[in-house]
Design an enzyme around this catalytic site. Structure first.
Site, PDB file in Angstrom:
ATOM      1  N   SER A 561       0.835  -1.197   0.000  1.00  0.00           N
ATOM      2  CA  SER A 561       0.000   0.000   0.000  1.00  0.00           C
ATOM      3  C   SER A 561       0.866   1.240   0.000  1.00  0.00           C
ATOM      4  CB  SER A 561      -0.906   0.014   1.238  1.00  0.00           C
ATOM      5  OG  SER A 561      -1.557   1.259   1.388  1.00  0.00           O
ATOM      6  N   TYR A 574      -2.891  -0.526  10.362  1.00  0.00           N
ATOM      7  CA  TYR A 574      -2.859  -0.865   8.942  1.00  0.00           C
ATOM      8  C   TYR A 574      -1.537  -0.434   8.317  1.00  0.00           C
ATOM      9  CZ  TYR A 574      -4.267  -0.897   3.991  1.00  0.00           C
ATOM     10  OH  TYR A 574      -4.350  -1.127   2.646  1.00  0.00           O
TER      11      TYR A 574
END
Length: 684
Positions: A561, A574
């Site tokens: 990501s 996250y």
């Protein structure tokens, strides 16, 4: 102007489907059928006698009108006047083009003369196991007379072609009482005045041979049992352990996909004393050995031999197989022969475990295995009545390296970039994973769609295989919670048993909980690290075992990501898990590079549409953080990028293909941003 199709054509298709639907009658894509009838010539308005015959490469069970070649009988039979003789009979195949009617339909096959020269309105040429058993028996001519009397005539072996058509035509003319013939070493041909009569005659030959073998054959044609098969669980465990090694060996020349078979026919054959002798004789019917090669590789150890010993022996036998195949080529090759195509086996037999078959794709590998089962049935029938005696090795070579076969191979389309590769995609049931599965399958890969939601994975797998003869030839679904070591190992094992191994792994499974530091619980932290950091580690580790055993290199791709390098608010768990994944890429690239395994990552951002993560609440949370409506979140993300474009799952899938499709073969340890340009996430 399109001429009306005679009723005979529909009758031909119906007969073909009925015969092709039963594997006792013929094997996949094997044999051909034909019908002759008068039709109106759209140019002259006169009647003209035409023949519709299954074209090259078609399958009887799924034959359509488009798969028929259409030829004028007068012109086809006129070729007998210019036939230059057996030594030049291959020239006649090109002459068929001058006999085509109109656009001609499918390309005529080598068996066209057999149908056109025989004086019968309907002709079937089939490869039934029972018929080939008689055709390959040492006393085939005597058996044919004993079983059928004068209703079926023996035809000595001759390679398919124009001369064989002349031979059968002459035999039919000389034996008006006959309904068909046994073609030595090959199969059967039957004829009839009507389509129904032709079908009945074909089935009479096939079923009569079956009954005779059952009633008069020995009960143990393969000899006594010397190796009992392993129990099912142990058998499949050993198959999964051996398959990647065997696949790597079978891919020495060209990368192959594998198929595993442990059917009762195969296990019984390998359990008995005569299997080494019979396997060494090889297959006989041209359709068989063109797919299975002249002989299989057979492991000569007991089923319970230690794994390390079995692997070492397979490597020795493979080296010997390649030497012997090269010697076979050298014994029979002429200056005009095509180059040797590859010396690896297409069939590998392991007593107690089963059969591994190989091909350029899953369907080819599966069909090769099915053909070898046909060959086992042929051997059983021939040995039950007599002794199995296939055609001579020199004749096998003449067909395997036939220029007409070579020309057929040259006409095949170029393989797609990922042909022969097996992809395992976690989180494949939705979003980026599903888009990646679609992209990799479209580029030729076999795909294992792995997801905790097995229903969603199954839906994607079914979609990928919708146009295939069998959906499982393209994709399968595997249920897996990537936090479970056992489930990850089982998903990889399913990939191995389905396709022979794994070549391309996409670590995509993920989730996110958008919370501030003070709101993030230990459970929140553990869950996200378990799924993404631990899950990626487990999938990479289990897949790497297979990749190393295959010794063919491979790819591991992490869908990380932008948050792996960008510090955003309310995202600590996250972002930290994604940073862990990002560094796994670097660590594994360094460790696995010596095995030719490349490890790379992709850093997407703002993939809202189709995303399972965003649909599960992450989207609403991020929208609240940024103060926008949830349905406009994708637009918001797009506007903050340099390119002002929304990122879709298909864009991430395209990046996976860019990394694995062959153009970046020397790239490893790389992270590719797919974020439409987020300057704060530029890699430094």
């Amino acid at each position: 102007m399109q001429a009306a199709r005679p009723q005979a054509v529909q009758e031909l298709l119906d007969r073909s489907h009925a015969l092709g639907a039963d594997p006792r009658n013929t094997n996949y894509a094997g044999g051909n059928t034909s019908a002759k009838a008068a039709a109106t010539d759209p140019v002259t308005g006169d009647d003209v006698e035409l023949m519709w015959v299954k074209g090259s490469g078609g399958d009887l069970g799924t034959l359509t009108a488009a798969g028929l070649a259409v030829l004028r009988i007068d012109r086809l039979r006129a070729l007998t006047g210019v036939y230059p003789g057996e030594e030049r009979e291959d020239e006649m195949v090109a002459a068929f083009d001058y006999c085509l009617h109109g656009k001609g339909g499918a390309a005529p096959s080598i068996d066209t003369a057999m149908h056109g020269l025989v004086d019968a309105a309907h002709v079937d040429h089939l490869h039934p196991d029972s018929g080939i058993a008689i055709a390959t028996a040492a006393d085939g001519p005597a058996l044919t007379e004993r079983i059928f009397g004068d209703r079926v005539v023996w035809v000595p072996w001759r390679r398919p072609g124009f001369q064989l058509g002349l031979d059968i035509s002459a035999i039919k003319a000389a034996n008006p009482q006959a309904v068909g013939c046994i073609l030595g070493g090959h199969g059967i041909t039957a004829w009839g005045a009507t389509s129904e009569e032709c079908r009945a005659n074909s089935l009479e030959i096939i079923r009569t041979a079956e009954r005779y073998i059952a009633e008069h054959g020995r009960s143990d044609p393969f000899g006594p049992v010397i190796h009992e098969p392993l129990p099912e669980e142990a058998r499949r465990r050993r198959a999964a352990e051996l398959f990647p090694v065997v696949r790597g060996l079978a891919s020495t020349d060209v990368r192959q996909v594998g198929h595993y078979t442990d059917s009762p026919e195969v296990l019984d054959f390998l359990a008995r004393a005569e299997h080494p002798r019979l396997a060494a004789l090889g297959t006989s019917c041209p359709d068989h050995f063109l797919r299975t090669k002249v002989a299989p590789l057979v492991l000569d150890l007991a089923p319970n031999a230690p794994l390390e010993e079995a692997v070492a022996r397979l490597r020795e036998l493979h080296a010997r197989y390649r030497e012997e195949y090269a010697a076979y080529y050298d014994r029979h090759a002429t200056p005009d022969s095509p180059p040797m195509r590859g010396a690896d086996p297409a069939i590998v037999l392991v007593p107690g475990v089963g059969m591994f078959s190989f091909g350029k794709d899953k369907q080819t590998a599966r069909v090769a295995g099915e053909f070898y089962v046909n060959a086992v049935n042929v051997m059983r029938g021939a040995e039950a009545l007599s002794s199995y005696q296939p055609i001579a090795e020199s004749e096998k070579f003449r067909i395997e390296y036939w220029e007409l076969e070579e020309a057929k191979l040259r006409r095949l389309p170029a393989p797609k970039p990922l042909a022969g590769r097996v992809a395992l995609i976690t989180g494949g049931g939705s979003g980026i994973g599903a888009a990646t599965a679609r992209k990799l399958a479209a580029e030729g890969a076999c795909v294992v769609v792995a997801d905790r939601d097995v229903a969603a994975a199954g839906k994607v797998a079914a979609e990928l295989g919708a146009k295939a003869l069998r959906a499982a030839d393209v994709a399968i679904a595997a249920e897996v919670d990537v936090t479970s070591e056992e489930q990850v190992a089982e998903a990889v094992r399913q990939a191995v048993l389905a396709f022979g191994g794994v070549d391309l792994v996409v670590n995509n499974a993920g989730l996110s909980l958008s919370r501030s530091l003070l709101e993030t619980t230990l459970a929140d932290w553990d869950l996200q690290h378990d799924v993404m950091a631990r899950g990626s580690f487990l999938v990479s580790r289990e897949s790497a075992r297979v990749l190393i055993d295959q010794a063919m290199g491979g790819d591991i791709v992490y869908i990380s990501s932008k948050n792996a390098v960008f510090a955003g608010p309310n995202n600590v768990a996250y972002g930290a898990a994604k940073a862990d994944q990002a560094h796994q890429v670097r660590l594994l690239a360094a460790e696995l590079g010596g095995h030719g395994i490349r490890v790379n990552g992709i850093n997407p951002d703002g993939v809202v549409r189709g995303s399972g993560i965003f649909a599960s609440g992450w989207g609403a949370n991020r929208a609240a953080v940024y103060g926008v409506e949830e349905e406009r979140l994708g637009e918001f993300y797009a506007q903050r990028t340099l390119l002002k474009r929304e990122v879709l799952p298909e864009h991430v899938a395209a990046a996976v293909f860019a990394l694995t499709g062959g153009e970046l073969s020397h790239t490893t340890g790389l992270h590719i941003p797919v974020d439409a340009g987020v300057a704060a996430a530029f890699l430094r």
